[in-house]
Design a protein around this motif. Structure first.
Motif, PDB file in Angstrom:
ATOM      1  N   PHE A   1      91.246  34.540  49.314  1.00  0.00           N
ATOM      2  CA  PHE A   1      90.982  34.474  47.878  1.00  0.00           C
ATOM      3  C   PHE A   1      89.751  33.638  47.596  1.00  0.00           C
ATOM      4  O   PHE A   1      89.533  32.594  48.219  1.00  0.00           O
ATOM      5  CB  PHE A   1      92.188  33.863  47.164  1.00  0.00           C
ATOM      6  CG  PHE A   1      92.479  34.453  45.811  1.00  0.00           C
ATOM      7  CD1 PHE A   1      92.055  35.719  45.466  1.00  0.00           C
ATOM      8  CD2 PHE A   1      93.196  33.739  44.859  1.00  0.00           C
ATOM      9  CE1 PHE A   1      92.326  36.268  44.228  1.00  0.00           C
ATOM     10  CE2 PHE A   1      93.486  34.269  43.619  1.00  0.00           C
ATOM     11  CZ  PHE A   1      93.037  35.557  43.306  1.00  0.00           C
TER      12      PHE A   1
ATOM     13  N   THR B   1      95.894  40.016  49.057  1.00  0.00           N
ATOM     14  CA  THR B   1      94.759  40.732  48.496  1.00  0.00           C
ATOM     15  C   THR B   1      94.350  41.856  49.434  1.00  0.00           C
ATOM     16  O   THR B   1      94.838  41.951  50.571  1.00  0.00           O
ATOM     17  CB  THR B   1      93.577  39.773  48.293  1.00  0.00           C
ATOM     18  OG1 THR B   1      93.208  39.218  49.574  1.00  0.00           O
ATOM     19  CG2 THR B   1      93.938  38.651  47.336  1.00  0.00           C
ATOM     20  N   ASP B   2      93.435  42.712  48.955  1.00  0.00           N
ATOM     21  CA  ASP B   2      92.916  43.771  49.818  1.00  0.00           C
ATOM     22  C   ASP B   2      92.266  43.195  51.063  1.00  0.00           C
ATOM     23  O   ASP B   2      92.363  43.758  52.157  1.00  0.00           O
ATOM     24  CB  ASP B   2      91.903  44.624  49.049  1.00  0.00           C
ATOM     25  CG  ASP B   2      92.574  45.559  48.058  1.00  0.00           C
ATOM     26  OD1 ASP B   2      93.766  45.856  48.242  1.00  0.00           O
ATOM     27  OD2 ASP B   2      91.915  45.991  47.099  1.00  0.00           O
TER      28      ASP B   2
END
Length: 823
Positions: free
Chosen positions: A334, A371-372
């Motif tokens: 992140f 997250t991706d």
């Protein structure tokens, strides 16, 4: 994972239908779970046409409305009431005809209907930009200009705005196939399946660019934890213009469910979904000391992320910091709120790295951040492919966000210890035996070559294969067999006319046989087998006061599944509640399962934990009401009879054990336990059963009495089972005699049985109680048992003298123990 078909076609030529492509992908192991059409504008502007305003007059009953006549290329012109200030005669506009659905940027969709507005008929709607979904403008209607204004009246709006739809494949990606978590990765599988070439965008142009940012002016990079970050690459780019992305980029991202943010961030996301390599863009002016430091920090340091949440870092968190070790980003997971790209950003540092999957996976779990980027890093990206995506993104930034003054630095690439390409030997015979068919060697080699798996050496029966580093799931010969099989095609494997096997399943063990027999008996008595999760909530252990002995999960799936169960009770209570909530009146369940606990003072490292098979039996609810019987709640004695039958079936009798009331138990409100002596002063619990405590039932919202029996199955079967003896039914009658015995309340019926069985072993067949009295006429502390004794001689008919003599011996035995025989 969503894959855009038009995006996919940038890397491989595909003429087949979406359905056929989905079939090919599913055959290779990338199962397509759905095919959807993505519309650039929702509804595709169906029902919207070009119109020409022929007349425009003020509305007689309103000071802000206008009555217009609009030609949309049909026989009759439309009368439309319009409230826009800028509507005027002679304009070319977009008209929503009757029945058209509008999907505005804000608000709910609605259908255009014929109606009257303040007394004037309105047969459609002249639309603003936001009502069409083409933008956010709502200051007035959209007036066509230039070439669009030359379109004939009645021309569909979708044609003049050149709308493009796309087909999106929804792939159920398995965790091991991170190499396919991108459009190019998906194209690689189609390349091998269809024997077609794939192409990747060239980045040669970047290498020829003049790099005008010298080494000292470029952002410097230092890796302090090479284990967590084996490779780190980056480029400094100056004089960029952050703004909205072009339409093609927005559509590409939106087609796969990604939201457009700005042109720079969109480019990093576009490259991620193109090649599977996550990138991150920093605002270079916010990197203090013009230096990036990749390191772990002290535990508890705070980091403010893009979501504005504050996270306290763990010791294992890899962080991208500035020269003062201020965290800018949690590596691979992140970005930070203070270092990200914003509208005011002009200089950026673009990162492309390989982070250790172990570190990223642990960090994601600790902070509950998925997250991706973390999805790919946690499963393993390609350590040898950080540069191509980085250069490609830099070229896109120059094209989309660049200015005449945009300049680049040379690529910074720190790769201290190169990760080697895995290599191992594979036997053709092994492949054919595992696959079940003889696949020609040339076919095997061609498939492996198409999958970028190189063959470095070959003998008559073996090959040495080198697997690309992006295939983190291919590590041994069995994986090569899977790769060959999925491309060769499961459907191409011949099925023999006669089935044969060289594997013979072993016969079941004696313990398994007893377990199966027990389960059959319980099912025959109306019970259903339960299979509950071995993982459960630590709240249950807290309620029982045994939290210290819980086996805690290091990586729990959720707070409700964070420890191994120490009892079969709570899984059973959850099942009971679920069934009661679905109007089941009577629940009879059993479960064979293991329980687990931690040994607080282990003998050694090998004996730190305890696990044991147990049998749990639960009764709850009431018998259903019928025309000839009222509903009857279940009770303790029903459970007791079930347990006695199970014990007899296994080869034991309740009388074989010491029976006593439960004095204190953390699960049961009252009940009994059976124990077996293991020494002069020690014993082992075999079974306990009784009523579950109300406070425990409340934990699972179980609003009824629950009776529970716990049998320590492993311990029970470890005892010496009595051999089963069969004899013919006696032809001589059974004689019953009754006694009323007054004894202390603390004396159990089991004690009464034991005295009788010890006194008379030959003709006493059964002892049962048929009445208990503890009324006010009884002396305090006393109770009366009415007991039936069944007597039978298997060789002859009993005479009265023998019967009387036997009963006198029984009476004497009870009186010696302090009992009073009521006559």
């Amino acid at each position: 994972m969503n894959i855009s078909l038009s995006w996919l076609k940038k890397y491989i030529q595909l003429e087949e239908s979406a359905e056929k492509i989905a079939e090919y992908l599913t055959e290779t192991g990338l199962e397509v779970e759905g095919i959807e059409t993505f519309e650039q504008i929702k509804g595709g502007l169906e029902g919207f046409v070009v119109g020409e305003v022929l007349t425009c007059e003020p509305h007689t009953n309103s000071d802000h409305l206008n009555c217009t006549t609009v030609d949309i290329g049909v026989e009759e012109n439309l009368s439309i009431v319009c409230g826009a200030e800028n509507v005027a005669k002679g304009q070319k506009v977009i008209v929503a005809t009757i029945g058209t659905m509008l999907y505005p940027e804000e608000g709910e969709p609605f259908k255009i209907k014929k109606g009257k507005i303040r007394g004037e008929v309105s047969q459609g709607m002249i639309c603003a930009e936001d009502e069409l979904g083409l933008g956010k403008g709502h200051d007035g209607i959209l007036v066509l200009e230039g070439e669009k204004a030359q379109a004939k009246n009645g021309t569909p709006a979708s044609k003049i705005f050149d709308l493009q739809n796309d087909t999106v494949l929804e792939i159920g990606l398995t965790p091991n196939r991170v190499d396919a978590a991108s459009h190019y990765g998906t194209a690689r599988d189609l390349k091998a399946r269809l024997k077609r070439e794939i192409s990747i965008p060239s980045v040669d142009k970047f290498d020829t660019l003049k790099k005008e940012i010298n080494k000292t002016d470029a952002v410097q990079v230092e890796i302090k934890n090479a284990e967590a970050c084996p490779r780190y690459s980056g480029i400094t780019i100056k004089n960029v213009k952050v703004s909205d992305s072009p339409a093609w980029l927005k559509m590409a991202l939106e087609s796969i469910g990604q939201k457009s943010i700005n042109n720079v961030v969109d480019i990093t996301n576009y490259v991620l979904h193109s090649f599977g390599q996550p990138l991150h863009a920093f605002d270079a002016d916010k990197v203090k000391g013009n230096k990036i430091v990749v390191s772990t920090l002290e535990k508890g340091k705070e980091f403010v992320a893009l979501d504005k949440e504050t996270y306290k870092l763990a010791e294992s968190d890899l962080v991208i910091c500035d020269s003062e070790l201020n965290p800018l980003c949690i590596a691979g997971v992140f970005g930070g709120a203070d270092s990200g790209v914003s509208d005011s950003t002009t200089n950026i540092f673009l990162e492309s790295a390989y982070f250790s999957p172990d570190f990223v996976r642990k960090t994601s779990k600790i902070h509950d951040l998925f997250t991706d980027a973390s999805f790919r890093f946690a499963r393993g990206t390609d350590p040898n492919n950080t540069l191509h995506p980085l250069k490609y993104a830099a070229l896109l930034i120059q094209e989309i966000a660049g200015t005449e003054k945009t300049i680049f630095s040379e690529v910074t690439d720190l790769y201290p210890q190169e990760i080697e390409i895995p290599s191992f030997e594979v036997s053709y015979n092994y492949l054919n035996r595992l696959i079940g068919n003889d696949i020609p060697k040339e076919t095997v080699k061609q498939i492996l070559t198409d999958l970028d798996i190189k063959i470095s050496n070959e003998t008559e029966d073996t090959i040495i294969v080198s697997v690309p580093t992006y295939r983190v799931d291919v590590l041994k010969p069995a994986d090569i067999a899977e790769e060959v099989l999925r491309i060769y095609g499961l459907n191409n494997i011949e099925f023999p006319q006669t089935a044969a096997t060289d594997y013979i399943a072993p016969s079941i063990s004696k313990d398994q046989e007893i377990r199966k027999k027990t389960a059959d008996i319980l099912v025959g008595m109306g019970f259903s087998e339960m299979m509950n999760n071995s993982l459960t909530s630590s709240n249950y252990a807290k309620a029982l006061g045994i939290e210290s002995s819980s086996v805690k999960m290091l990586n729990p799936l959720s707070v409700d599944l964070d420890v191994m169960r120490q009892s079969l009770l709570f899984g059973g209570l959850e099942s009971i509640t679920r069934n009661l909530n679905r109007q089941e009146e009577l629940i009879k369940g059993f479960e064979f399962g293991k329980v687990y606990s931690k040994i607080e003072e282990p003998k050694d490292e090998q004996h730190k934990y305890f696990e044991e098979w147990q049998l749990g039996i639960l009764l709850a609810g009431q018998t259903p009401t019928s025309w000839n019987a009222k509903a009857t709640p279940v009770d303790y004695f029903q459970l007791s009879s079930v347990v006695q039958r199970i014990m007899r079936a296994v080869g034991f009798d309740v009388a074989d054990f010491d029976q006593s009331k439960l004095s204190e138990d953390n699960e049961l409100q009252y009940g009994i336990e059976l124990t077996k002596r293991t020494g002069r002063d020690s014993s082992q619990q075999i079974l306990k059963m009784g009523l579950v405590k109300k406070k425990l039932c409340k934990l699972t919202d179980t609003n009824t009495d629950v009776f529970f029996a716990q049998i320590r199955w492993e311990v029970l079967l470890g005892l010496k089972i009595k051999p089963r003896e069969f004899s013919a039914l006696s032809k001589f009658p059974i004689v019953r005699r009754d006694l009323s015995i007054v004894l202390d309340k603390k004396v159990s019926f089991a004690d009464v049985q034991k005295i009788a069985q010890k006194t008379e072993r030959k003709i006493l067949q059964n002892v049962s109680v048929f009445d208990i009295y503890e009324g006010d006429k009884m002396e305090e502390g006393k109770k009366s048992y009415s007991v039936a004794f069944s007597l039978q001689d298997t060789n002859k008919t009993l005479d009265e003298k023998t019967i009387e003599k036997t009963m006198q011996r029984l009476i004497s035995a009870y009186e010696k123990e302090g009992a009073l025989i009521r006559k």
